[in-house]
Motif scaffolding. Sequence first.
Motif, PDB file in Angstrom:
ATOM      1  N   HIS A   1       0.064   0.738  -4.343  1.00 26.21           N
ATOM      2  CA  HIS A   1      -0.890  -0.270  -4.818  1.00 26.21           C
ATOM      3  C   HIS A   1      -2.212  -0.137  -4.059  1.00 26.21           C
ATOM      4  CE1 HIS A   1       2.095  -2.446  -7.218  1.00 26.21           C
ATOM      5  NE2 HIS A   1       2.944  -2.245  -6.212  1.00 26.21           N
ATOM      6  N   ARG A   2      -3.301  -0.281  -4.781  1.00 20.20           N
ATOM      7  CA  ARG A   2      -4.627  -0.192  -4.168  1.00 20.20           C
ATOM      8  C   ARG A   2      -5.020  -1.572  -3.649  1.00 20.20           C
ATOM      9  NH1 ARG A   2      -8.930   2.868  -7.759  1.00 20.20           N
ATOM     10  NH2 ARG A   2      -9.991   2.673  -5.752  1.00 20.20           N
TER      11      ARG A   2
ATOM     12  N   ARG B   1       0.834  -1.207   0.000  1.00 25.21           N
ATOM     13  CA  ARG B   1       0.000   0.000   0.000  1.00 25.21           C
ATOM     14  C   ARG B   1       0.871   1.260   0.000  1.00 25.21           C
ATOM     15  NH1 ARG B   1      -5.293   0.245   1.559  1.00 25.21           N
ATOM     16  NH2 ARG B   1      -4.872   2.022   2.931  1.00 25.21           N
TER      17      ARG B   1
END
Length: 533
Positions: A10-11, A6
């Motif tokens: 990155h989601r 995260r």
Amino acid sequence: MLEILRRQGHRLPKDSRTLLQTPKKVVTVEKCGGHYAYFGVASGILNVLSQHPGIVEHLHLCFNIDGVPLFKSSNLQMWPILCNFDNFVPFIVAIYCGGSKPNSVEDYLSDFLQELQQLQEDGVVHGGEAISLSVKAFICDAPARAFLKCIKNHNSYHSCERCTIRGTYDGRVVLGAKEPDAVPRTEDCFTQLVYDYHQVKISPLSVAGISCIHGFSLDYMHLVCLGVVRRMLHFMKQGPNTCKLSFQQRSRISDHLKSLNGKLPREFSRQPRGLQELDRWKATEFRQFLLYTGPVVLRDVLAPTVYKHFLALTVVMSILLNSDDVLRNEYLGYARDLTVYFVEKSEEIYGKTFAVYNVHSLTHLPDNVEHFQCSLNNVSSFPFENYLWTLKKMVRQSRNPIAQVAKRLTELEKSTTHRGVAVAKEMFTCVSTTLRDGCFLLDNKDFAFVKEKRSDGSLVCDVIQHNDTESFFDDPCDSRLLNIVRVRDLSRAKRQLITRHKLHRKVVCLPLRREATNSGYVLFPMLHGVERS
């Protein structure tokens, strides 16, 4: 890891339970003196079929019910109903968890039997087509069979599930091979509660139309491996003077077993260890000793009559476990006679107290093979016991074990990398130039020793013709009938170029001691699928 990813932009969710789609709640009910959850037969079948697409016309289902303790410091135990078919990994139908086994077999099986009867009538719909199914076998150990069939326990006078023999008391209940008045039990008499000295009450399985005589497999994992073989070794170690081995004899056996460590093919999950650790041997080790290492390490240590008695059981199980239908059916009658000899002779060798329930039940194992028309390995508890161990590891704390198991299973089902694993149809997984993984039985019954692997897939082998081998034993039968042979000198082999598809079976090649009369190697063709559990 999620937190690190995260931070890199990155989601991803913060919690792993979101990523794994872990259910928030698992519905359980209080039942049979504990907690219970039902998952279903049809849902499990459809899940397996979706992972293994193919044309399926009929399913032969095997069920296993057994109790497994969860912790050493408490009585908490889990009783799952497991199912499998076509050698796929088992799946859970229902789970009960409590301080003891379910207090009502009727309530415990009610949901399961209701759905099973419906599926037998309507089948299960997959891919727009209805697939019929039937119950092949219930595979359980003796206490679980007594619980499900509502019969007396295995230590009672009328404990035999296949015949009406009555045991006698000699410090414990013992049963012989035969009794003049004993007759085979029949399904009609069992359903009508005729065997009042054997049955406690009518089983819900009988009410549902499920066979309680031949529909239950006599599981050789518990009956033979953990039962008879372990009992024989314990009697040799600390039994009566008529069969007890001296310290020097036991040491000789243990040293020979240890010398074989690393000699067995890698398909075996465990390598041999000495008799000092006998109390910690697993079922696969007792099976390995009976079929492969035992005939080698006991040779020239046991008295001839005792050694022949041990070989009788080795021959019987080699026949009943063989996946070759022709060979198994051809020698089935001989295996039946040999089991009677083994049980009758055991009293003379090991004493009157040796022939307990497990020993007597050996006489009914050939009938088990004849009824199911398959190797005993196809109706054994080995795959279920392996899966039970997997389930036990899913429980991390005593609070709500059923929910923990259900959540872990759901996570696995949602994972794109999880697939049920079928037992490999191929007889071996590795071919190498070492003696351990490079000995094979060919289609023509010759033996090949791999010396070179070529890039085109062909193999350069030293081949010893079957006619150039010797019998390893000739009593109770010629070992060459089972392709068990002795090779004195490997240098007599002829160099040949063969293809992999001619390798019929992998062979266990064990060295004998270097005495003049026992030099060389003993070759044991592996029994299909048996060593993979």
